[in-house]
Scaffold this active site. Structure first.
Site, PDB file in Angstrom:
ATOM      1  N   SER A  93       0.782  -1.236   0.000  1.00  0.00           N
ATOM      2  CA  SER A  93       0.000   0.000   0.000  1.00  0.00           C
ATOM      3  C   SER A  93       0.811   1.280   0.000  1.00  0.00           C
ATOM      4  O   SER A  93       0.229   2.364  -0.107  1.00  0.00           O
ATOM      5  CB  SER A  93      -0.965  -0.001   1.189  1.00  0.00           C
ATOM      6  OG  SER A  93      -2.058  -0.845   0.913  1.00  0.00           O
ATOM      7  N   GLN A 158      -7.531 -16.918   0.529  1.00  0.00           N
ATOM      8  CA  GLN A 158      -7.547 -17.087   1.975  1.00  0.00           C
ATOM      9  C   GLN A 158      -6.908 -18.382   2.469  1.00  0.00           C
ATOM     10  O   GLN A 158      -6.685 -18.542   3.664  1.00  0.00           O
ATOM     11  CB  GLN A 158      -8.988 -17.005   2.497  1.00  0.00           C
ATOM     12  CG  GLN A 158      -9.759 -15.795   2.009  1.00  0.00           C
ATOM     13  CD  GLN A 158      -9.093 -14.482   2.365  1.00  0.00           C
ATOM     14  OE1 GLN A 158      -8.613 -14.324   3.490  1.00  0.00           O
ATOM     15  NE2 GLN A 158      -9.048 -13.552   1.442  1.00  0.00           N
ATOM     16  N   TYR A 195     -10.698   2.084   5.507  1.00  0.00           N
ATOM     17  CA  TYR A 195      -9.623   1.781   4.571  1.00  0.00           C
ATOM     18  C   TYR A 195     -10.118   0.779   3.534  1.00  0.00           C
ATOM     19  O   TYR A 195     -10.583  -0.312   3.879  1.00  0.00           O
ATOM     20  CB  TYR A 195      -8.438   1.212   5.329  1.00  0.00           C
ATOM     21  CG  TYR A 195      -7.168   1.119   4.526  1.00  0.00           C
ATOM     22  CD1 TYR A 195      -6.200   2.112   4.625  1.00  0.00           C
ATOM     23  CD2 TYR A 195      -6.938   0.055   3.682  1.00  0.00           C
ATOM     24  CE1 TYR A 195      -5.026   2.027   3.893  1.00  0.00           C
ATOM     25  CE2 TYR A 195      -5.777  -0.037   2.944  1.00  0.00           C
ATOM     26  CZ  TYR A 195      -4.821   0.955   3.056  1.00  0.00           C
ATOM     27  OH  TYR A 195      -3.666   0.871   2.314  1.00  0.00           O
ATOM     28  N   SER A 196     -10.033   1.144   2.259  1.00  0.00           N
ATOM     29  CA  SER A 196     -10.517   0.273   1.196  1.00  0.00           C
ATOM     30  C   SER A 196      -9.612   0.385  -0.015  1.00  0.00           C
ATOM     31  O   SER A 196      -9.433   1.470  -0.585  1.00  0.00           O
ATOM     32  CB  SER A 196     -11.952   0.650   0.801  1.00  0.00           C
ATOM     33  OG  SER A 196     -12.370  -0.100  -0.329  1.00  0.00           O
ATOM     34  N   ASN A 197      -9.050  -0.740  -0.437  1.00  0.00           N
ATOM     35  CA  ASN A 197      -8.218  -0.753  -1.631  1.00  0.00           C
ATOM     36  C   ASN A 197      -8.987  -0.351  -2.880  1.00  0.00           C
ATOM     37  O   ASN A 197      -8.407   0.152  -3.848  1.00  0.00           O
ATOM     38  CB  ASN A 197      -7.623  -2.150  -1.824  1.00  0.00           C
ATOM     39  CG  ASN A 197      -6.593  -2.469  -0.770  1.00  0.00           C
ATOM     40  OD1 ASN A 197      -5.560  -1.834  -0.666  1.00  0.00           O
ATOM     41  ND2 ASN A 197      -6.883  -3.474   0.044  1.00  0.00           N
ATOM     42  N   GLY A 334       2.314  -1.243   4.205  1.00  0.00           N
ATOM     43  CA  GLY A 334       1.825  -2.043   3.101  1.00  0.00           C
ATOM     44  C   GLY A 334       2.006  -3.517   3.347  1.00  0.00           C
ATOM     45  O   GLY A 334       2.932  -3.930   4.047  1.00  0.00           O
TER      46      GLY A 334
END
Length: 383
Positions: A93, A158, A195-197, A334
């Site tokens: 990030s 996952q 927080y969102s990509n 990140g």
């Protein structure tokens, strides 16, 4: 790129906030600013981090033009070769700050405005299930105030089996956004923070619509060349890291060391897809804080933050602010599968510190606190 993969996400998510706690820990007693004191401080810290179950650690302090490096652990658990000096890693990030810089440069050139809506530039892209691009501004994207769901919560990565099945998948930005807008927004735009990509995937798409070129095509002229960086790039579909590098190891349930080195970063894109080295990333943060990448108006806008907690921390347009005994420290963190990065720079940009680790720690809480203490020790001695 924050994810739900592995316990090491806790290290990335808490290190910046934990930095405020570390000011109570005495700093190294050697005279500040000397190469000897920096070397001793760094080596002790990376040794400690390796002791918390991290396979490989590299860290760097840059003071003006002088750099001091340290490393600990191994680059490969099968051969026990040492962690390379100034090795390549996926910065996760930290990429968001680069994306924000490019967008803010375009704002400074009058090619778009921060108050433009997403719908203005990407009609019909953010819609459905209560999502409305006409209600979201570019500023809200960059400051994580859009309310858009985080698409990485829905990537099939996952478990080791999922990761192996999808590690080489190519992702278009539109596909990633569709994963997010298949879910309702978390809140109305501008009313909260999460927080969102997805925000930065959309921001990258805005850059391409405004300029006609992908976001990463602007890196060299707009950031790398002005900052003197030569080791940072977007690899696209190439799953390999350049040499030298450490292997990446993710922690999955029942598989504490799964090799995730080879991975297609189009799943991260403008939110977390860049590759770099400690030297290059430290150069970036110094150039940014010294005003060499943004005009004054956009620089000020980037550093206007929304509060994140009672400790005084905040988030601006692609940057975290962490209060410390030597003023506000600026940086980002990140994480991508098996690689995690923390960094910060002093308010004047004179000193920066970069930490890169190449596996999930077995003791994430203590690793997080130790990394945070290194950041404040490195940046706040005698300041």
């Amino acid at each position: 790129m924050h994810r739900r993969i592995g316990r090491a996400a806790a290290l990335v998510a808490t290190a910046t906030a934990a930095a405020t706690l570390s000011t109570a820990v005495p700093a190294v007693a050697s005279p500040a600013g000397s190469a000897h004191s920096d070397r001793r401080l760094l080596q002790q810290a990376v040794d400690d981090l390796a002791g918390y179950g991290i396979t490989g650690v590299q860290a760097l302090i840059r003071d003006g033009r002088r750099t001091t490096e340290a490393r600990a652990g191994v680059a490969d658990i099968t051969t026990n070769r040492p962690v390379p000096k100034n090795g390549y890693f996926r910065m996760g990030s930290n990429t968001k700050t680069f994306t924000s810089v490019i967008l803010l440069q375009l704002v400074g050139e009058g090619r778009l405005r921060l108050d433009d809506t997403v719908e203005r530039w990407l009609p019909g892209v953010v819609t459905g299930n209560g999502n409305d691009g006409s209600a979201i501004t570019v500023r809200q994207l960059l400051r994580h105030e859009s309310g858009l769901a985080n698409y990485t919560d829905y990537l099939a990565l996952q478990t080791p089996a999922d990761f192996e099945a999808h590690r080489y998948d190519h992702w278009e930005d539109e596909d990633l956004v569709r994963l997010a807008v298949a879910h309702p927004p978390l809140f109305a735009p501008g009313t909260s923070w999460s927080y969102s990509n997805t925000n930065y995937t959309v921001a990258g798409m805005v850059i391409e619509r405004v300029t006609g070129k992908p976001w990463h095509a602007h890196l060299r002229q707009r950031i790398l060349k002005p900052a003197g960086m030569t080791q940072t790039f977007f690899p696209g579909d190439d799953p390999d890291l350049p040499h030298p590098h450490a292997q990446a190891y993710e922690s999955f349930p029942d598989v504490p060391r799964y090799d995730t080195t080879r991975w297609n970063v189009t799943a991260a894109g403008a939110a977390g897809g860049l590759v770099s080295t400690p030297t290059d990333l430290s150069l970036f943060w110094q150039a940014l804080r010294q005003g060499r990448l943004l005009r004054p108006a956009e620089f000020r806008e980037m550093h206007r933050t929304v509060p994140l907690g009672e400790d005084g921390s905040g988030y601006g347009l692609g940057v975290f602010r962490t209060p410390s005994e030597c003023g506000d420290l600026w940086g980002h963190d990140g994480g991508v599968p098996g690689m995690y990065t923390m960094d910060a720079v002093t308010p004047d940009g004179d000193r920066s510190v970069v930490i890169s680790i190449s596996s999930a720690p077995t003791d994430p809480d203590n690793a997080s606190a130790r990394a945070a203490r290194l950041i404040t020790d490195a940046l706040c001695q005698d300041r």
